[in-house]
Each structure stands twice: as C-alpha cells, then as structure tokens.
Design a protein around this motif. Structure first.
Motif, PDB file in Angstrom:
ATOM      1  N   ARG A  55       1.531  18.779  -8.972  1.00 17.13           N
ATOM      2  CA  ARG A  55       1.068  17.679  -8.122  1.00 17.13           C
ATOM      3  C   ARG A  55       2.061  16.524  -8.244  1.00 17.13           C
ATOM      4  NH1 ARG A  55      -5.262  16.350  -7.730  1.00 17.13           N
ATOM      5  NH2 ARG A  55      -5.136  18.584  -7.278  1.00 17.13           N
ATOM      6  N   GLU A  56       2.396  15.931  -7.105  1.00 15.60           N
ATOM      7  CA  GLU A  56       3.443  14.920  -7.023  1.00 15.60           C
ATOM      8  C   GLU A  56       2.874  13.607  -6.478  1.00 15.60           C
ATOM      9  OE1 GLU A  56       7.700  14.460  -4.554  1.00 15.60           O
ATOM     10  OE2 GLU A  56       6.147  15.828  -3.864  1.00 15.60           O
ATOM     11  N   PHE A  57       3.273  12.504  -7.084  1.00 15.48           N
ATOM     12  CA  PHE A  57       2.879  11.182  -6.587  1.00 15.48           C
ATOM     13  C   PHE A  57       3.553  10.906  -5.252  1.00 15.48           C
ATOM     14  CE2 PHE A  57       1.758   6.849  -6.417  1.00 15.48           C
ATOM     15  CZ  PHE A  57       2.883   6.112  -6.098  1.00 15.48           C
ATOM     16  N   VAL A  58       2.767  10.391  -4.287  1.00 14.52           N
ATOM     17  CA  VAL A  58       3.309  10.067  -2.972  1.00 14.52           C
ATOM     18  C   VAL A  58       3.345   8.557  -2.768  1.00 14.52           C
ATOM     19  CG1 VAL A  58       2.993  10.297  -0.479  1.00 14.52           C
ATOM     20  CG2 VAL A  58       2.523  12.257  -1.992  1.00 14.52           C
ATOM     21  N   ALA A  59       2.188   7.906  -2.880  1.00 15.82           N
ATOM     22  CA  ALA A  59       2.129   6.468  -2.631  1.00 15.82           C
ATOM     23  C   ALA A  59       0.847   5.902  -3.210  1.00 15.82           C
ATOM     24  CB  ALA A  59       2.190   6.174  -1.129  1.00 15.82           C
ATOM     25  N   ALA A  60       0.854   4.608  -3.489  1.00 16.12           N
ATOM     26  CA  ALA A  60      -0.331   3.937  -4.000  1.00 16.12           C
ATOM     27  C   ALA A  60      -0.329   2.487  -3.546  1.00 16.12           C
ATOM     28  CB  ALA A  60      -0.398   4.023  -5.519  1.00 16.12           C
ATOM     29  N   ILE A  61      -1.527   1.892  -3.528  1.00 17.63           N
ATOM     30  CA  ILE A  61      -1.687   0.508  -3.113  1.00 17.63           C
ATOM     31  C   ILE A  61      -2.767  -0.120  -3.981  1.00 17.63           C
ATOM     32  CG2 ILE A  61      -3.352   1.135  -1.313  1.00 17.63           C
ATOM     33  CD1 ILE A  61      -2.102  -1.118   0.412  1.00 17.63           C
ATOM     34  N   ASN A  62      -2.572  -1.373  -4.354  1.00 17.37           N
ATOM     35  CA  ASN A  62      -3.565  -1.999  -5.221  1.00 17.37           C
ATOM     36  C   ASN A  62      -4.734  -2.537  -4.398  1.00 17.37           C
ATOM     37  OD1 ASN A  62      -2.363  -4.255  -4.068  1.00 17.37           O
ATOM     38  ND2 ASN A  62      -2.420  -5.450  -5.971  1.00 17.37           N
ATOM     39  N   TRP A  63      -5.725  -3.120  -5.097  1.00 18.07           N
ATOM     40  CA  TRP A  63      -6.956  -3.560  -4.436  1.00 18.07           C
ATOM     41  C   TRP A  63      -6.674  -4.566  -3.319  1.00 18.07           C
ATOM     42  CZ3 TRP A  63     -11.664  -3.284  -2.881  1.00 18.07           C
ATOM     43  CH2 TRP A  63     -12.384  -4.452  -2.555  1.00 18.07           C
ATOM     44  N   SER A  64      -5.811  -5.517  -3.590  1.00 16.48           N
ATOM     45  CA  SER A  64      -5.563  -6.570  -2.607  1.00 16.48           C
ATOM     46  C   SER A  64      -4.641  -6.113  -1.479  1.00 16.48           C
ATOM     47  CB  SER A  64      -4.941  -7.786  -3.291  1.00 16.48           C
ATOM     48  OG  SER A  64      -3.636  -7.469  -3.750  1.00 16.48           O
ATOM     49  N   GLY A  65      -3.957  -5.021  -1.692  1.00 14.67           N
ATOM     50  CA  GLY A  65      -2.999  -4.565  -0.694  1.00 14.67           C
ATOM     51  C   GLY A  65      -1.643  -5.212  -0.811  1.00 14.67           C
ATOM     52  N   GLU A  66      -1.482  -6.083  -1.791  1.00 19.30           N
ATOM     53  CA  GLU A  66      -0.227  -6.820  -1.920  1.00 19.30           C
ATOM     54  C   GLU A  66       0.874  -5.975  -2.553  1.00 19.30           C
ATOM     55  OE1 GLU A  66      -2.128 -11.316  -2.500  1.00 19.30           O
ATOM     56  OE2 GLU A  66      -1.224 -10.265  -4.184  1.00 19.30           O
ATOM     57  N   ASN A  67       0.478  -5.018  -3.354  1.00 19.97           N
ATOM     58  CA  ASN A  67       1.470  -4.203  -4.057  1.00 19.97           C
ATOM     59  C   ASN A  67       1.355  -2.743  -3.658  1.00 19.97           C
ATOM     60  OD1 ASN A  67       2.522  -6.352  -5.646  1.00 19.97           O
ATOM     61  ND2 ASN A  67       0.700  -6.240  -6.934  1.00 19.97           N
ATOM     62  N   THR A  68       2.484  -2.153  -3.315  1.00 20.76           N
ATOM     63  CA  THR A  68       2.534  -0.740  -2.968  1.00 20.76           C
ATOM     64  C   THR A  68       3.652  -0.057  -3.737  1.00 20.76           C
ATOM     65  OG1 THR A  68       4.023  -1.158  -1.097  1.00 20.76           O
ATOM     66  CG2 THR A  68       1.651  -1.135  -0.635  1.00 20.76           C
ATOM     67  N   GLY A  69       3.534   1.240  -3.883  1.00 20.02           N
ATOM     68  CA  GLY A  69       4.570   2.027  -4.537  1.00 20.02           C
ATOM     69  C   GLY A  69       4.694   3.374  -3.853  1.00 20.02           C
ATOM     70  N   SER A 129     -10.930  -3.544  -7.758  1.00 22.07           N
ATOM     71  CA  SER A 129     -10.130  -3.346  -8.968  1.00 22.07           C
ATOM     72  C   SER A 129      -9.577  -1.927  -9.084  1.00 22.07           C
ATOM     73  CB  SER A 129     -10.897  -3.699 -10.248  1.00 22.07           C
ATOM     74  OG  SER A 129     -11.766  -2.637 -10.626  1.00 22.07           O
ATOM     75  N   TYR A 130      -9.771  -1.121  -8.050  1.00 22.98           N
ATOM     76  CA  TYR A 130      -9.213   0.228  -8.041  1.00 22.98           C
ATOM     77  C   TYR A 130      -7.936   0.251  -7.194  1.00 22.98           C
ATOM     78  CZ  TYR A 130     -13.281   2.612 -10.075  1.00 22.98           C
ATOM     79  OH  TYR A 130     -14.250   3.049 -10.918  1.00 22.98           O
ATOM     80  N   SER A 131      -6.920   0.882  -7.716  1.00 21.17           N
ATOM     81  CA  SER A 131      -5.807   1.219  -6.846  1.00 21.17           C
ATOM     82  C   SER A 131      -6.177   2.526  -6.143  1.00 21.17           C
ATOM     83  CB  SER A 131      -4.512   1.393  -7.640  1.00 21.17           C
ATOM     84  OG  SER A 131      -4.615   2.501  -8.516  1.00 21.17           O
ATOM     85  N   MET A 132      -5.671   2.690  -4.930  1.00 17.46           N
ATOM     86  CA  MET A 132      -5.914   3.924  -4.196  1.00 17.46           C
ATOM     87  C   MET A 132      -4.582   4.479  -3.741  1.00 17.46           C
ATOM     88  SD  MET A 132      -9.375   3.062  -2.016  1.00 17.46           S
ATOM     89  CE  MET A 132      -9.732   4.791  -1.636  1.00 17.46           C
ATOM     90  N   GLY A 133      -4.508   5.786  -3.648  1.00 20.57           N
ATOM     91  CA  GLY A 133      -3.228   6.353  -3.281  1.00 20.57           C
ATOM     92  C   GLY A 133      -3.311   7.807  -2.907  1.00 20.57           C
ATOM     93  N   TRP A 134      -2.140   8.400  -2.795  1.00 22.06           N
ATOM     94  CA  TRP A 134      -2.026   9.787  -2.370  1.00 22.06           C
ATOM     95  C   TRP A 134      -1.092  10.553  -3.299  1.00 22.06           C
ATOM     96  CZ3 TRP A 134      -4.863  11.565   1.732  1.00 22.06           C
ATOM     97  CH2 TRP A 134      -5.454  10.593   2.547  1.00 22.06           C
ATOM     98  N   PHE A 135      -1.480  11.768  -3.579  1.00 25.23           N
ATOM     99  CA  PHE A 135      -0.661  12.740  -4.271  1.00 25.23           C
ATOM    100  C   PHE A 135      -0.595  13.974  -3.381  1.00 25.23           C
ATOM    101  CE2 PHE A 135      -0.250  11.113  -8.688  1.00 25.23           C
ATOM    102  CZ  PHE A 135      -1.048   9.994  -8.574  1.00 25.23           C
TER     103      PHE A 135
END
Length: 118
Positions: free
Chosen positions: A45-59, A31-37
């Motif tokens: 600090r700038e948002f780089v990318a993120a992915i949800n728990w299932s890996g189905e959604n990225t930004g 239930s955690y999204s994980m990502g990079w700043f």
C-alpha cells in the motif's frame, strides 16, 4: 458506526482524469487528517495524498505530485482527490483514510478500483 465510503473509481484512458470522493460518517472528523492510499496487485500500500482538518496543509506522494489534487469540504467529512494526466501505473485500489492527530484512532474505507488503460 464510523464509516468511510469511497466513490468515483472506474476505467479511464491514459492521459485522462478522474475524481474520487470519500464521505465519512458516524462521528465528526475534527482533528483528523484525511487522505488516500493505493495498492496495486502484488505491491505494498502506497501513500497518495493527505489533507489536515483545516485544509491548510496537504501532502502528496512523489509519484502523483503535480497531477493529483486533494481537497476537503467545509464540513470536514468529505475528501476528494482530483486525478489528472493519469498513467497506467496509477492503476490500483484507492483507499480513503482518516487518522486522528490526538489519538491512535484511524479508519479506512473499503476501497475503489481505478484502472488506467494504455
């Protein structure tokens, strides 16, 4: 103790590639999204990318779209960032982040330096 440990940073020439990894431990990250700043000297600090728990959604942040790819392994505890066509302006300390979608829990790694030379 919850920890996020980044690895893979370093020095690379412009146009090159680098892959960062972040391994989480101390709890399950279901239930955690994980990502990079990232944060460059003198900048916020700038948002780089993120992915949800299932890996189905990225930004992705606008500055890295089409060049960076985020992925998550089957355990859900490790997230990777494949960076290609690197530019000097990608130089920064890159931080791993894990954020719960069910509570205010949020964790940060200690950061890893990425330096892109021109």
């Amino acid at each position: 103790q919850v920890q996020l440990v980044e690895s893979g940073g370093g020095l690379v020439q412009a146009g090159g590639s680098l892959t960062l990894s972040c391994k989480g431990s101390g709890r399950t990250f279901e239930s955690y999204s994980m990502g990079w700043f990232r944060q460059a000297p003198g900048k916020e600090r700038e948002f780089v990318a993120a992915i949800n728990w299932s890996g189905e959604n990225t930004g992705y942040g606008d500055s890295v779209k089409g060049r960076f790819t985020i992925s998550r392994d089957s355990t859900g505890n490790t997230v990777s960032l494949q960076m290609s066509s690197l530019k000097p302006e990608d130089t920064a300390v890159y931080y791993c982040n894990a954020k719960s979608s069910r509570s205010a829990d949020e964790y940060w790694g200690q950061g890893t330096q990425v330096t892109v030379s021109s």
